[in-house]
Design a protein around this motif. Structure first.
Motif, mmCIF file in Angstrom:
data_model
loop_
_atom_site.group_PDB
_atom_site.id
_atom_site.type_symbol
_atom_site.label_atom_id
_atom_site.label_comp_id
_atom_site.label_asym_id
_atom_site.label_seq_id
_atom_site.Cartn_x
_atom_site.Cartn_y
_atom_site.Cartn_z
ATOM 1 N N THR A 109 0.838 -1.200 0.000
ATOM 2 C CA THR A 109 0.000 0.000 0.000
ATOM 3 C C THR A 109 0.872 1.247 0.000
ATOM 4 O O THR A 109 0.601 2.215 -0.723
ATOM 5 C CB THR A 109 -0.924 0.011 1.230
ATOM 6 O OG1 THR A 109 -1.756 -1.152 1.210
ATOM 7 C CG2 THR A 109 -1.812 1.244 1.231
ATOM 8 N N SER A 110 1.925 1.237 0.810
ATOM 9 C CA SER A 110 2.831 2.376 0.893
ATOM 10 C C SER A 110 3.557 2.613 -0.426
ATOM 11 O O SER A 110 3.737 3.763 -0.846
ATOM 12 C CB SER A 110 3.850 2.157 2.015
ATOM 13 O OG SER A 110 4.654 3.298 2.203
ATOM 14 N N ARG A 112 1.004 4.153 -2.784
ATOM 15 C CA ARG A 112 0.685 5.521 -2.366
ATOM 16 C C ARG A 112 1.827 6.476 -2.730
ATOM 17 O O ARG A 112 1.595 7.569 -3.265
ATOM 18 C CB ARG A 112 0.415 5.571 -0.864
ATOM 19 C CG ARG A 112 0.037 6.966 -0.365
ATOM 20 C CD ARG A 112 -0.156 7.006 1.133
ATOM 21 N NE ARG A 112 -1.318 6.216 1.549
ATOM 22 C CZ ARG A 112 -1.259 5.103 2.250
ATOM 23 N NH1 ARG A 112 -0.076 4.616 2.612
ATOM 24 N NH2 ARG A 112 -2.347 4.453 2.599
ATOM 25 N N LEU A 164 -2.212 4.790 -5.724
ATOM 26 C CA LEU A 164 -3.200 4.188 -4.830
ATOM 27 C C LEU A 164 -4.533 4.896 -5.017
ATOM 28 O O LEU A 164 -4.654 6.103 -4.817
ATOM 29 C CB LEU A 164 -2.750 4.310 -3.374
ATOM 30 C CG LEU A 164 -3.651 3.628 -2.343
ATOM 31 C CD1 LEU A 164 -3.600 2.108 -2.506
ATOM 32 C CD2 LEU A 164 -3.232 4.026 -0.915
#
Length: 267
Positions: A47-48, A51, A56
């Motif tokens: 996810t990081s 993002r 994301l």
């Protein structure tokens, strides 16, 4: 007296039994929850990465995140030469299995940094780093590099995303830090992170990064404006730590040799 002795004995036995039962329950819970914890840790990292890369989408499910992340290639890079490393040479099934934090603690897989080298205050640096590469239509679109270094109270762990020229910032983000909320903790503030896209890492010298934070804010007339970002208000030491960790990881002791070869099409 005998009854009192028996009462104490029963109390001790019950207490010991409860301790044993609680220990078994806690141990069992830890074992059973371990796979879920590992899965969640992987999802957090992915996810990081997305993002930071600016990819994301709001409200994405775990399955959608996995699908988007699968577009990236995970590679291992030898930092001193900038060359890719075959994970099988390290006894690994694939590059995703490499643990850079663990490697940094192993003298056989890392090196101790001298005082002049260690501007990020990390003490040891793994010889190999994990990077994330995205190609679209045969062209390099994103390079995601892991970064970390000490701020005021904690080590900040995160990623910096570069565009296909391996010089222009696409995003910066920290997924783990314990800086002062409202001050150094503002590294998580979306408004501050929005200042990073479009900034340039290098000038004419592609081994010495120019990117840095400016106390009091960037002067639009500054000749270095393309390499400057507003420092965090009231967080001088955290801001200095961010500058230092970027200077380290994007310098010759970090990813500069790799990025130089990447721009030249040599890796």
């Amino acid at each position: 007296m005998s009854e009192q002795h028996e009462s104490v004995k029963r109390t001790v036995i019950v207490a010991l039994a409860l301790c044993i039962v609680c220990s078994v329950v806690v141990s069992a819970a830890a074992v059973l929850l371990k796979p879920l914890q590992v899965k969640n840790q992987k999802l957090d990292i992915r996810t990081s990465v997305l993002r930071t890369a600016g990819m994301l989408k709001p409200g994405e499910s775990a399955d959608e995140i996995e699908k988007d992340f699968a577009r990236f290639q995970v590679k291992l890079v030898r930092l001193d030469t900038g060359d890719y490393v075959d994970p099988k040479s390290l006894g690994l099934k694939d590059a995703a299995a490499f643990d850079q934090r663990k490697a940094a603690k192993d003298p056989a897989l890392s090196r101790a940094l001298s005082g002049t080298e260690d501007i990020a205050s990390i003490k040891r640096e793994a010889n190999i780093a994990k990077v994330y590469i995205l190609h679209e239509d045969g062209k390099l679109k994103r390079v995601i590099l892991p970064i970390h270094g000490y701020g005021l109270w904690s080590t900040l762990w995160g990623f910096i995303a570069l565009k296909g020229d391996a010089n222009t910032v696409a995003g910066l983000g920290f997924y783990q830090q314990a800086e002062t909320p409202g001050l150094g903790g503002e590294v998580d503030n979306p408004k501050w992170k929005a200042l990073w896209p479009g900034k340039k890492i290098y000038g004419d010298n592609v081994e010495d990064p120019l990117i840095h934070l400016v106390k009091g804010g960037v002067d639009p007339a500054s000749p270095q404006v393309d390499h400057e970002v507003d420092a965090l208000s009231g967080a001088t030491l955290t801001s200095r730590g961010v500058t230092n960790l970027l200077q380290f990881w994007l310098g010759k002791e970090g990813f500069a040799p790799y990025l130089k070869k990447l721009r030249a099409g040599e890796v």
